[in-house]
Write a protein that holds these residues in place. Structure first.
Motif, PDB file in Angstrom:
ATOM      1  N   UNK A   1       0.351  -6.521  -2.173  1.00 26.56           N
ATOM      2  CA  UNK A   1       0.119  -7.541  -1.146  1.00 26.56           C
ATOM      3  C   UNK A   1       1.209  -7.490  -0.075  1.00 26.56           C
ATOM      4  N   UNK A   2       2.440  -7.329  -0.504  1.00 26.50           N
ATOM      5  CA  UNK A   2       3.553  -7.241   0.444  1.00 26.50           C
ATOM      6  C   UNK A   2       3.387  -6.013   1.337  1.00 26.50           C
ATOM      7  N   UNK A   3       2.985  -4.898   0.748  1.00 27.39           N
ATOM      8  CA  UNK A   3       2.753  -3.677   1.545  1.00 27.39           C
ATOM      9  C   UNK A   3       1.630  -3.873   2.545  1.00 27.39           C
ATOM     10  N   UNK A   4       0.557  -4.502   2.115  1.00 23.20           N
ATOM     11  CA  UNK A   4      -0.575  -4.736   3.022  1.00 23.20           C
ATOM     12  C   UNK A   4      -0.169  -5.604   4.205  1.00 23.20           C
ATOM     13  N   UNK A   5       0.644  -6.615   3.942  1.00 22.41           N
ATOM     14  CA  UNK A   5       1.118  -7.464   5.041  1.00 22.41           C
ATOM     15  C   UNK A   5       1.962  -6.647   6.015  1.00 22.41           C
ATOM     16  N   UNK A   6       2.809  -5.776   5.505  1.00 17.75           N
ATOM     17  CA  UNK A   6       3.647  -4.940   6.372  1.00 17.75           C
ATOM     18  C   UNK A   6       2.802  -3.933   7.149  1.00 17.75           C
ATOM     19  N   UNK A   7       1.822  -3.339   6.490  1.00 17.20           N
ATOM     20  CA  UNK A   7       0.972  -2.348   7.146  1.00 17.20           C
ATOM     21  C   UNK A   7       0.017  -2.980   8.155  1.00 17.20           C
TER      22      UNK A   7
ATOM     23  N   UNK B   1       6.465   5.811   3.900  1.00 14.28           N
ATOM     24  CA  UNK B   1       6.640   5.435   2.497  1.00 14.28           C
ATOM     25  C   UNK B   1       8.055   4.914   2.255  1.00 14.28           C
ATOM     26  N   UNK B   2       9.040   5.566   2.841  1.00 14.77           N
ATOM     27  CA  UNK B   2      10.437   5.152   2.653  1.00 14.77           C
ATOM     28  C   UNK B   2      10.682   3.757   3.228  1.00 14.77           C
ATOM     29  N   UNK B   3      10.074   3.464   4.382  1.00 15.52           N
ATOM     30  CA  UNK B   3      10.226   2.122   4.965  1.00 15.52           C
ATOM     31  C   UNK B   3       9.672   1.060   4.027  1.00 15.52           C
ATOM     32  N   UNK B   4       8.479   1.330   3.484  1.00 14.24           N
ATOM     33  CA  UNK B   4       7.862   0.365   2.571  1.00 14.24           C
ATOM     34  C   UNK B   4       8.697   0.202   1.309  1.00 14.24           C
ATOM     35  N   UNK B   5       9.216   1.293   0.775  1.00 11.36           N
ATOM     36  CA  UNK B   5      10.054   1.214  -0.416  1.00 11.36           C
ATOM     37  C   UNK B   5      11.301   0.372  -0.146  1.00 11.36           C
TER      38      UNK B   5
ATOM     39  N   UNK C   1      -3.644   4.911   2.342  1.00 11.83           N
ATOM     40  CA  UNK C   1      -3.030   3.881   3.185  1.00 11.83           C
ATOM     41  C   UNK C   1      -1.612   4.264   3.597  1.00 11.83           C
ATOM     42  N   UNK C   2      -0.994   5.154   2.833  1.00 15.74           N
ATOM     43  CA  UNK C   2       0.328   5.663   3.186  1.00 15.74           C
ATOM     44  C   UNK C   2       0.206   7.176   3.330  1.00 15.74           C
ATOM     45  N   UNK C   3       0.536   7.668   4.507  1.00 21.08           N
ATOM     46  CA  UNK C   3       0.488   9.104   4.787  1.00 21.08           C
ATOM     47  C   UNK C   3       1.590   9.394   5.798  1.00 21.08           C
ATOM     48  N   UNK C   4       2.700   9.924   5.315  1.00 18.58           N
ATOM     49  CA  UNK C   4       3.851  10.153   6.186  1.00 18.58           C
ATOM     50  C   UNK C   4       3.557  11.154   7.293  1.00 18.58           C
ATOM     51  N   UNK C   5       2.733  12.148   7.030  1.00 12.37           N
ATOM     52  CA  UNK C   5       2.399  13.131   8.066  1.00 12.37           C
ATOM     53  C   UNK C   5       1.618  12.465   9.199  1.00 12.37           C
ATOM     54  N   UNK C   6       0.630  11.656   8.843  1.00 16.05           N
ATOM     55  CA  UNK C   6      -0.160  10.951   9.863  1.00 16.05           C
ATOM     56  C   UNK C   6       0.707   9.927  10.597  1.00 16.05           C
ATOM     57  N   UNK C   7       1.586   9.249   9.846  1.00 17.49           N
ATOM     58  CA  UNK C   7       2.498   8.292  10.464  1.00 17.49           C
ATOM     59  C   UNK C   7       3.385   8.984  11.483  1.00 17.49           C
ATOM     60  N   UNK C   8       3.933  10.150  11.114  1.00 18.65           N
ATOM     61  CA  UNK C   8       4.824  10.887  12.015  1.00 18.65           C
ATOM     62  C   UNK C   8       4.084  11.312  13.274  1.00 18.65           C
ATOM     63  N   UNK C   9       2.858  11.803  13.131  1.00 18.89           N
ATOM     64  CA  UNK C   9       2.075  12.207  14.300  1.00 18.89           C
ATOM     65  C   UNK C   9       1.821  11.030  15.233  1.00 18.89           C
TER      66      UNK C   9
END
Length: 189
Positions: A35-41, A48-52, A77-85
């Motif tokens: 739930x906390x991750x969903x609110x952040x996203x 992933x590191x930010x969420x951790x 829902x977490x994909x660092x490659x897509x996030x970086x792009x």
């Protein structure tokens, strides 16, 4: 009456109590972490590191955090490659950041060097030069016309350097734009 109202407030599950529950000594539950991750996203994409990091700050144990993040990675829902792009495209286009600044931002966000390099490769030298040219043109409009040429060059190159453009690109773009500006100032058309 005041004692009764305090008791009913503490058992209602208000935001303050929920926040305290998320910081339980046991580290919370996987569902609470999700739930906390969903609110952040919901606010913006995150690595992933930010969420951790955010879950650790809320008091979740590393095991709970890993389990929740692994599940979110599985479902996409977490994909660092897509996030970086997405990060590189957005920050280059809207903030005018150069490759060096973007690489540093991605490192701070915990994106792997491999994912960062793939995303940064999407920006060509021509893209970077074009964006630097736009930034210099915009800045030239607000600079004093009677400013010494050397001082103008230093200021413009420094502005581009702060935005993460390499020195050779910055200097080349600034010299070309100053030559163009001088030509336009001499041409009465």
């Amino acid at each position: 009456m005041a004692a009764g109202s305090e008791e009913s407030t503490s058992s209602t599950g208000t935001g303050a109590n929920r926040s305290r529950a998320e910081r339980t000594p046991q580290g919370g539950t996987v569902e609470q972490a999700k739930e906390a991750c969903l609110r952040l996203l919901a606010v913006r994409a995150r690595s992933r590191a930010e969420l951790a990091q955010r879950l650790a700050a809320k008091g979740f144990t590393p095991e709970i955090t890993e389990h929740a993040l692994d599940r979110f990675t599985e479902v996409g829902l977490i994909d660092d490659a897509a996030f970086a792009e997405q990060w590189v495209q957005s920050r280059h286009t809207f903030s005018g950041k150069g490759k060096q600044a973007l690489a540093q931002e991605l490192r701070r966000k915990g994106v792997s060097q491999f994912d960062a390099a793939s995303a940064l490769d999407a920006i060509t030298a021509d893209d970077e030069e074009q964006r630097a040219t736009e930034l210099v043109r915009r800045k030239l409009r607000t600079m004093p016309a009677n400013l010494d040429r050397d001082k103008t060059i230093r200021r413009l190159v420094a502005m581009l350097a702060r935005r993460g453009y390499n020195q050779s690109t910055a200097f080349t773009v600034v010299k070309a734009e100053l030559a163009q500006a001088r030509f336009d100032a001499q041409d009465p058309d």
